[in-house]
Every structure is written in structure tokens, then in C-alpha cells.
Design an enzyme around this catalytic site. Structure first.
Site, PDB file in Angstrom:
ATOM      1  N   LYS A  13       0.836  -1.207   0.000  1.00 54.87           N
ATOM      2  CA  LYS A  13       0.000   0.000   0.000  1.00 54.87           C
ATOM      3  C   LYS A  13       0.871   1.258   0.000  1.00 54.87           C
ATOM      4  O   LYS A  13       0.663   2.164  -0.784  1.00 54.87           O
ATOM      5  CB  LYS A  13      -0.923   0.024   1.237  1.00 54.87           C
ATOM      6  CG  LYS A  13      -1.850  -1.179   1.325  1.00 54.87           C
ATOM      7  CD  LYS A  13      -2.743  -1.133   2.553  1.00 54.87           C
ATOM      8  CE  LYS A  13      -2.028  -1.275   3.873  1.00 54.87           C
ATOM      9  NZ  LYS A  13      -1.394  -2.597   4.099  1.00 54.87           N
ATOM     10  N   ARG A  88      -9.674   0.738   8.758  1.00 54.81           N
ATOM     11  CA  ARG A  88      -9.187  -0.606   9.033  1.00 54.81           C
ATOM     12  C   ARG A  88     -10.219  -1.441   9.777  1.00 54.81           C
ATOM     13  O   ARG A  88      -9.959  -2.598  10.087  1.00 54.81           O
ATOM     14  CB  ARG A  88      -7.950  -0.480   9.907  1.00 54.81           C
ATOM     15  CG  ARG A  88      -6.737  -1.130   9.289  1.00 54.81           C
ATOM     16  CD  ARG A  88      -5.621  -0.808  10.227  1.00 54.81           C
ATOM     17  NE  ARG A  88      -4.432  -1.497   9.941  1.00 54.81           N
ATOM     18  CZ  ARG A  88      -3.391  -0.953   9.348  1.00 54.81           C
ATOM     19  NH1 ARG A  88      -3.461   0.263   8.880  1.00 54.81           N
ATOM     20  NH2 ARG A  88      -2.291  -1.643   9.212  1.00 54.81           N
ATOM     21  N   ARG A 122      11.861  -5.768   4.959  1.00 55.87           N
ATOM     22  CA  ARG A 122      11.621  -4.337   4.726  1.00 55.87           C
ATOM     23  C   ARG A 122      12.578  -3.470   5.537  1.00 55.87           C
ATOM     24  O   ARG A 122      12.866  -3.746   6.699  1.00 55.87           O
ATOM     25  CB  ARG A 122      10.189  -3.972   5.102  1.00 55.87           C
ATOM     26  CG  ARG A 122       9.955  -2.453   5.068  1.00 55.87           C
ATOM     27  CD  ARG A 122       8.511  -2.073   5.078  1.00 55.87           C
ATOM     28  NE  ARG A 122       7.793  -2.560   6.230  1.00 55.87           N
ATOM     29  CZ  ARG A 122       6.483  -2.433   6.380  1.00 55.87           C
ATOM     30  NH1 ARG A 122       5.763  -1.854   5.443  1.00 55.87           N
ATOM     31  NH2 ARG A 122       5.890  -2.886   7.459  1.00 55.87           N
ATOM     32  N   ARG A 153      11.393  -1.708  11.092  1.00 50.72           N
ATOM     33  CA  ARG A 153      10.288  -1.396  11.987  1.00 50.72           C
ATOM     34  C   ARG A 153      10.176  -2.458  13.070  1.00 50.72           C
ATOM     35  O   ARG A 153      10.362  -3.634  12.812  1.00 50.72           O
ATOM     36  CB  ARG A 153       8.975  -1.320  11.194  1.00 50.72           C
ATOM     37  CG  ARG A 153       8.718   0.044  10.620  1.00 50.72           C
ATOM     38  CD  ARG A 153       7.571   0.094   9.654  1.00 50.72           C
ATOM     39  NE  ARG A 153       6.345  -0.567  10.056  1.00 50.72           N
ATOM     40  CZ  ARG A 153       5.212  -0.521   9.346  1.00 50.72           C
ATOM     41  NH1 ARG A 153       5.174   0.182   8.220  1.00 50.72           N
ATOM     42  NH2 ARG A 153       4.140  -1.157   9.753  1.00 50.72           N
ATOM     43  N   ARG A 164      -0.262  -9.431  13.014  1.00 51.68           N
ATOM     44  CA  ARG A 164      -0.884  -8.407  12.160  1.00 51.68           C
ATOM     45  C   ARG A 164      -1.780  -9.058  11.104  1.00 51.68           C
ATOM     46  O   ARG A 164      -2.840  -8.542  10.770  1.00 51.68           O
ATOM     47  CB  ARG A 164       0.192  -7.538  11.511  1.00 51.68           C
ATOM     48  CG  ARG A 164       0.847  -6.590  12.505  1.00 51.68           C
ATOM     49  CD  ARG A 164       2.189  -6.089  12.040  1.00 51.68           C
ATOM     50  NE  ARG A 164       2.128  -5.283  10.845  1.00 51.68           N
ATOM     51  CZ  ARG A 164       3.184  -5.005  10.075  1.00 51.68           C
ATOM     52  NH1 ARG A 164       4.373  -5.477  10.405  1.00 51.68           N
ATOM     53  NH2 ARG A 164       3.053  -4.263   9.019  1.00 51.68           N
TER      54      ARG A 164
HETATM   55  P1  AP5 Z   1       4.902  -1.642   1.831  1.00 52.31           P
HETATM   56  O1  AP5 Z   1       4.583  -0.779   0.643  1.00 52.31           O
HETATM   57  O2  AP5 Z   1       5.628  -1.016   2.957  1.00 52.31           O
HETATM   58  O3  AP5 Z   1       3.562  -2.383   2.324  1.00 52.31           O
HETATM   59  P2  AP5 Z   1       2.316  -1.833   3.112  1.00 52.31           P
HETATM   60  O4  AP5 Z   1       1.113  -2.519   2.547  1.00 52.31           O
HETATM   61  O5  AP5 Z   1       2.301  -0.340   3.146  1.00 52.31           O
HETATM   62  O6  AP5 Z   1       2.638  -2.463   4.512  1.00 52.31           O
HETATM   63  P3  AP5 Z   1       2.570  -1.906   5.974  1.00 52.31           P
HETATM   64  O7  AP5 Z   1       3.259  -2.911   6.840  1.00 52.31           O
HETATM   65  O8  AP5 Z   1       3.068  -0.492   6.075  1.00 52.31           O
HETATM   66  O9  AP5 Z   1       1.061  -1.924   6.234  1.00 52.31           O
HETATM   67  P4  AP5 Z   1       0.419  -2.087   7.538  1.00 52.31           P
HETATM   68  O10 AP5 Z   1      -0.984  -1.888   7.077  1.00 52.31           O
HETATM   69  O11 AP5 Z   1       0.662  -3.308   8.325  1.00 52.31           O
HETATM   70  O12 AP5 Z   1       1.121  -0.986   8.465  1.00 52.31           O
HETATM   71  P5  AP5 Z   1       0.753   0.510   8.809  1.00 52.31           P
HETATM   72  O13 AP5 Z   1       1.996   1.285   8.788  1.00 52.31           O
HETATM   73  O14 AP5 Z   1      -0.423   0.985   8.022  1.00 52.31           O
HETATM   74  O15 AP5 Z   1       5.704  -2.920   1.285  1.00 52.31           O
HETATM   75  C1  AP5 Z   1       6.185  -3.911   2.177  1.00 52.31           C
HETATM   76  C2  AP5 Z   1       7.578  -4.411   1.747  1.00 52.31           C
HETATM   77  O16 AP5 Z   1       7.467  -5.074   0.479  1.00 52.31           O
HETATM   78  C3  AP5 Z   1       8.615  -3.288   1.527  1.00 52.31           C
HETATM   79  O17 AP5 Z   1       9.877  -3.765   1.906  1.00 52.31           O
HETATM   80  C4  AP5 Z   1       8.581  -3.037   0.006  1.00 52.31           C
HETATM   81  O18 AP5 Z   1       9.813  -2.534  -0.468  1.00 52.31           O
HETATM   82  C5  AP5 Z   1       8.304  -4.451  -0.499  1.00 52.31           C
HETATM   83  N1  AP5 Z   1       7.540  -4.480  -1.739  1.00 52.31           N
HETATM   84  C6  AP5 Z   1       6.451  -3.719  -2.070  1.00 52.31           C
HETATM   85  N2  AP5 Z   1       5.981  -4.067  -3.292  1.00 52.31           N
HETATM   86  C7  AP5 Z   1       6.797  -5.086  -3.720  1.00 52.31           C
HETATM   87  C8  AP5 Z   1       6.837  -5.888  -4.892  1.00 52.31           C
HETATM   88  N3  AP5 Z   1       5.934  -5.727  -5.863  1.00 52.31           N
HETATM   89  N4  AP5 Z   1       7.786  -6.835  -4.998  1.00 52.31           N
HETATM   90  C9  AP5 Z   1       8.697  -7.028  -4.023  1.00 52.31           C
HETATM   91  N5  AP5 Z   1       8.742  -6.300  -2.873  1.00 52.31           N
HETATM   92  C10 AP5 Z   1       7.788  -5.341  -2.733  1.00 52.31           C
HETATM   93  O19 AP5 Z   1       0.234   0.332  10.317  1.00 52.31           O
HETATM   94  C11 AP5 Z   1       1.102  -0.028  11.370  1.00 52.31           C
HETATM   95  C12 AP5 Z   1       0.323  -0.137  12.660  1.00 52.31           C
HETATM   96  O20 AP5 Z   1      -0.294   1.145  12.977  1.00 52.31           O
HETATM   97  C13 AP5 Z   1      -0.852  -1.121  12.662  1.00 52.31           C
HETATM   98  O21 AP5 Z   1      -0.425  -2.443  12.937  1.00 52.31           O
HETATM   99  C14 AP5 Z   1      -1.737  -0.531  13.781  1.00 52.31           C
HETATM  100  O22 AP5 Z   1      -1.236  -0.839  15.041  1.00 52.31           O
HETATM  101  C15 AP5 Z   1      -1.580   0.959  13.567  1.00 52.31           C
HETATM  102  N6  AP5 Z   1      -2.607   1.526  12.652  1.00 52.31           N
HETATM  103  C16 AP5 Z   1      -2.380   2.106  11.436  1.00 52.31           C
HETATM  104  N7  AP5 Z   1      -3.538   2.485  10.884  1.00 52.31           N
HETATM  105  C17 AP5 Z   1      -4.522   2.145  11.768  1.00 52.31           C
HETATM  106  C18 AP5 Z   1      -5.938   2.254  11.748  1.00 52.31           C
HETATM  107  N8  AP5 Z   1      -6.588   2.806  10.702  1.00 52.31           N
HETATM  108  N9  AP5 Z   1      -6.628   1.796  12.808  1.00 52.31           N
HETATM  109  C19 AP5 Z   1      -6.002   1.244  13.872  1.00 52.31           C
HETATM  110  N10 AP5 Z   1      -4.664   1.097  13.948  1.00 52.31           N
HETATM  111  C20 AP5 Z   1      -3.928   1.539  12.900  1.00 52.31           C
END
Ligand code: AP5
Length: 207
Positions: A13, A88, A122, A153, A164
Site C-alpha cells: 500500500k 481498518r 523491509r 520497523r 498483524r
Molecule cells: P509496503 O509498501 O511497505 O507495504 P504496506 O502494505 O504499506 O505495509 P505496511 O506494513 O506499512 O502496512 P500495515 O498496514 O501493516 O502498516 P501501517 O503502517 O499501516 O511494502 C512492504 C515491503 O514489500 C517493503 O519492503 C517493500 O519494499 C516491499 N515491496 C512492495 N511491493 C513489492 C513488490 N511488488 N515486490 C517485491 N517487494 C515489494 O500500520 C502499522 C500499525 O499502525 C498497525 O499495525 C496498527 O497498530 C496501527 N494503525 C495504522 N492504521 C490504523 C488504523 N486505521 N486503525 C487502527 N490502527 C492503525
């Protein structure tokens, strides 16, 4: 255009939203990034969020809804935005509908084994927020964009990644049906390269 990026942790994402920001000139609003910034700065929100974020659980709805509502009221959101990681839960989506109009929800779809591989490799830049996979870095720990030392992270350990994924299935996956019911869902399989996936995302937005 107001866009939501749905999809499990590690689906890409953030990666796709960063590319789309450059293409469309609209901001990426990542609740994960906002919460991690609040944690680094030790604000009230950050202190409240820390235990949830580090264990892979979800921060309470009211905390996240408040920061998104405030962010969407800023000037740079007037011509559109991308929500990355919000909503979410179904209650978050219902609340969002009261203060925002969403045009399209893009669901990035990926199997669990690929997710674990991507997230455990990552690395993120604390300076410019860029995201990489160790396979792209040739053994270096410096950000190719700004030279900062990259970090892993805390929630990218294998045990927390599994939690997660469980939380995603229980609390976030129902949003796929929620937005399907609204007629604005586009599902994009994301097993390809970053560039291949970006082409599919753009095609889904044009549809
Ligand atoms: P990346 O683009 O970083 O993936 P992502 O989907 O953004 O993953 P996140 O881990 O950031 O999502 P998340 O939803 O768990 O965490 P968030 O920060 O929102 O890609 C991942 C890896 O793959 C990278 O290394 C990238 O380089 C690689 N990659 C990408 N595309 C690729 C490809 N095509 N081929 C190969 N490699 C590739 O949330 C973190 C925490 O915050 C949550 O757990 C929760 O505690 C809290 N939180 C956030 N939002 C909320 C909410 N709305 N409500 C409640 N709690 C929340």
C-alpha cells in the site's frame, strides 16, 4: 479523486501510494506513518498508540478517526488524497463516510507467505520515509534517496507480522465486502514487481 488503499500488511500500500503521489500530485495519508511520528515525538496520541502498534494490534478507532478527520481538513487535501491504512475496521469506514466522499477503494491482494517475506526484509528511511526491501539494497544500510541509515520497523518481526495478519483477517478484511457493497471496490493482484503492480493500480483507477 479520493482513494482508499486496502490490503493486508505488506501488500504494498505504502509503496504504491508513494508512486501515485508523484503521478497524481495528491497527498498520501498513512495512519501508520502518522502514528509512528507521534510515537517518536512522544505526543499523547503517540504514547496511547505505542503498545498497539508494537504488538501488531489496532489502535482504538476514536484515536485514529480523530487524526484522519483533522488531516483531511488541511488545504492540500482539497483536490484529492490517498488513504493508506485507513479505514481498518467497519466502524472506521462508517465514520469516514460521515465526513468524506470516497471515489474508489483499491484492494491490493497478496498471499500470506509472500507478505512474510516482504515484511521481514523491509527497511525504512527515518529521514525521507522511503521504503525498500533488502533485496534492492545490495547489502547497504543507507537510504539510496537521502543517505540516512535505514531502520527495521519494530512490528516487522516474524511473530508480530503473524499477529498483524490475524488482526487483518478478523477486523480489516470485512471492508472488502463493505466497499464492494458500495460499488467502488477494485481488486488488484499484487504478486508482480513494483512497476507491474503500479501499472495494474493505474488501470484499476481508470476503470
Ligand atoms: P509496503 O509498501 O511497505 O507495504 P504496506 O502494505 O504499506 O505495509 P505496511 O506494513 O506499512 O502496512 P500495515 O498496514 O501493516 O502498516 P501501517 O503502517 O499501516 O511494502 C512492504 C515491503 O514489500 C517493503 O519492503 C517493500 O519494499 C516491499 N515491496 C512492495 N511491493 C513489492 C513488490 N511488488 N515486490 C517485491 N517487494 C515489494 O500500520 C502499522 C500499525 O499502525 C498497525 O499495525 C496498527 O497498530 C496501527 N494503525 C495504522 N492504521 C490504523 C488504523 N486505521 N486503525 C487502527 N490502527 C492503525
Amino acid at each position: 479523486m479520493n482513494i482508499i488503499f486496502l490490503g493486508p500488511p505488506g501488500a504494498g500500500k505504502g509503496t504504491q501510494a508513494q508512486l501515485l503521489t508523484k503521478e497524481l500530485g495528491i497527498p498520501q495519508i498513512s495512519t501508520g506513518d502518522m502514528l509512528r511520528k507521534a510515537m517518536r515525538e512522544g505526543t499523547k496520541t503517540g504514547l496511547e498508540a505505542k503498545r498497539y502498534v508494537e504488538s501488531g494490534g489496532l489502535v482504538p478507532d476514536e484515536v485514529v478517526i480523530a487524526i484522519v478527520r483533522e488531516r483531511l481538513a488541511e488545504d492540500d487535501c482539497k483536490n484529492g488524497y490517498m488513504l493508506d491504512g485507513f479505514p481498518r475496521t467497519v466502524p472506521q469506514a462508517e465514520e469516514l463516510a460521515k465526513f468524506a466522499h470516497i471515489d474508489v477503494a483499491v484492494d491490493l491482494d497478496l498471499p500470506d507467505d509472500v507478505i512474510v517475506h516482504r515484511l521481514s526484509g523491509r527497511r525504512v528511511c527515518p529521514g525521507c520515509n522511503a521504503t525498500y526491501h533488502i533485496s534492492q539494497l545490495g547489502g547497504s544500510d543507507k537510504c539510496p534517496n537521502c543517505g540516512e541509515t535505514l531502520i527495521q520497523r519494530k512490528d516487522d518481526s516474524e511473530e508480530t507480522i503473524r499477529n498483524r495478519l490475524k488482526v487483518y483477517q478478523e477486523q480489516t478484511a470485512p471492508l472488502v465486502d463493505y466497499y464492494k457493497g458500495k460499488g467502488i471496490l477494485r481488486v488488484v493482484p499484487c504478486t508482480g514487481t513494483v512497476e507491474e503492480n503500479f501499472a495494474l493500480v493505474k488501470k484499476a483507477l481508470e476503470a
